[in-house]
Design an enzyme around this catalytic site. Sequence first.
Site, PDB file in Angstrom:
ATOM      1  N   ALA A  92       5.667   1.657  -1.444  1.00  0.00           N
ATOM      2  CA  ALA A  92       4.254   2.050  -1.422  1.00  0.00           C
ATOM      3  C   ALA A  92       3.368   0.975  -2.032  1.00  0.00           C
ATOM      4  CB  ALA A  92       4.078   3.355  -2.188  1.00  0.00           C
ATOM      5  N   LYS A  93       3.975   0.063  -2.771  1.00  0.00           N
ATOM      6  CA  LYS A  93       3.240  -1.034  -3.421  1.00  0.00           C
ATOM      7  C   LYS A  93       1.973  -0.529  -4.112  1.00  0.00           C
ATOM      8  CE  LYS A  93       5.311  -4.594  -0.490  1.00  0.00           C
ATOM      9  NZ  LYS A  93       6.110  -3.748   0.454  1.00  0.00           N
ATOM     10  N   ARG A  94       2.127   0.564  -4.857  1.00  0.00           N
ATOM     11  CA  ARG A  94       0.983   1.104  -5.562  1.00  0.00           C
ATOM     12  C   ARG A  94       0.662   0.268  -6.790  1.00  0.00           C
ATOM     13  NH1 ARG A  94       0.869   3.483  -1.205  1.00  0.00           N
ATOM     14  NH2 ARG A  94       0.544   5.726  -0.972  1.00  0.00           N
ATOM     15  N   THR A 119       8.004   0.873  -5.231  1.00  0.00           N
ATOM     16  CA  THR A 119       7.551  -0.513  -5.351  1.00  0.00           C
ATOM     17  C   THR A 119       6.138  -0.516  -5.926  1.00  0.00           C
ATOM     18  OG1 THR A 119       6.764  -0.566  -3.057  1.00  0.00           O
ATOM     19  CG2 THR A 119       8.997  -1.348  -3.456  1.00  0.00           C
TER      20      THR A 119
END
Lengths: 270, 270
Positions: A92-94, A119
């Site tokens: 999700a690369k938050r 992620t």
Amino acid sequence: MTPAPFAERLTERTLQLQTRLCLGLDPRPELYPQREALREHTLALLEACVPLVACVKPQLAFYEALGLWGMQLLEELCDAARALELPIILDAKRGDIGSTAQAYAQAWLSGAHAGAALTVNPFLGFETLDPFVETAQANGGAVFVLVQTSNPGQADLQGGGISERVAEEVARRGAVSTGLSAVGAVVGATHPDALAGWRARMPRAPLLLPGLGAQGARPDALAGAFLPDGTGAVVSASRGVQYAQGVSVEAGVQAARTFRDQLNAALTAR
Amino acid sequence: MTPAPFAERLTERTLQLQTRLCLGLDPRPELYPQREALREHTLALLEACVPLVACVKPQLAFYEALGLWGMQLLEELCDAARALELPIILDAKRGDIGSTAQAYAQAWLSGAHAGAALTVNPFLGFETLDPFVETAQANGGAVFVLVQTSNPGQADLQGGGISERVAEEVARRGAVSTGLSAVGAVVGATHPDALAGWRARMPRAPLLLPGLGAQGARPDALAGAFLPDGTGAVVSASRGVQYAQGVSVEAGVQAARTFRDQLNAALTAR
């Protein structure tokens, strides 16, 4: 009940099944006649690949692009993976600050998603990693911090020592662990010469290597990412498995088997 | 029908209603006895604040933390804002590579969300901004690229000239526009001394300034972010409005009015 730590489950699976492959499931609606076919193929591929993969990695963008129906499919996929005892990396690369980072951590690392890994994008500053790390640790999950992404333009903002600085922070946060820690790192499989360096800089970090298949990384170049016992890293393929030959489950399983074997062969050869 | 460009709609509203306030709506479940109360208060506050605000900014983390029900509430909120002709900034800080960035852009800048703006994290490289910018431009939307975030630790990875490099890229992509472009920037209201510099470096970029209220930015220090005609920037307050005094709509409206007036006064005084 809190699940066993993510890295422990990943290592156990890697050794038991002898696989370092992470199955990316990124359903692309344009490849299916209708949504139900997308749903069935994605879930069937998950089930068919279980003996071949160390973990599964849904990329949230593809589920969000399908609207509420897609978010429901994501939950269904995660339910299925948990029932199969397959570790889940939510890609999700938050990244955000303070109580917002806390809300993201709550969304994806606790409750129904307790035990998952997420992620995380560190651009907003190292303090912003804390809510993610703490929530992951409290719930048997993990975070994979972006250190060096797999795309050609990564050096724009990750060059000039920035990736190294992030790696230092990952290592520092993982130093308290005895084995692999809950603080991992994303390092692109497309930068094979850098992998042994990342491994050495972050000795306790589980590594997630995207870029196999469609992005062109070669399995035989990735041995440097692994610990001496062959654990400590997983390599993900998404399109290269899910759409190995159109939308065939059989072709997907065959592609996963080939990637698994190539990764194992690379480790045997070193 | 494609909506008029985001920046144009924002400017028109700013001038017509004389407001530079962006209403952040970040519902926190711990403050409500049950979910329905959260839903009603959030939607009621939106409606009550319309004459006082230039745009609305839901922070996606808080909706994701509420699960599928929260994502449904987000759609309901966006439907309501569109019906009220209120520009929407989806504060999602998304960022990823290639076809994944494209999927995020599709999710939040097209279809039902055509005409919205999206906050975007540039850490993966400047090429990764392209799908967001192109989708925004094609749909009357906008992107707000993180240049200098409002939190204390932002300098970890945004210092050392990195924010300036991102600003340069924002300016370059906006240079083709005659008025304000579809490529905006997030610059924290908590760094007031930097604002005139950002304004000058990105002459065509709409600026989003978070940090008013709970994060401590002072409205009277923000005039440097605006163009000579008083447009070109919006300042967002979230907790400081939504929870000005518990969960009262009346107190929220009063807080929004006060912020609006303070921002206008700062512009008159310069």
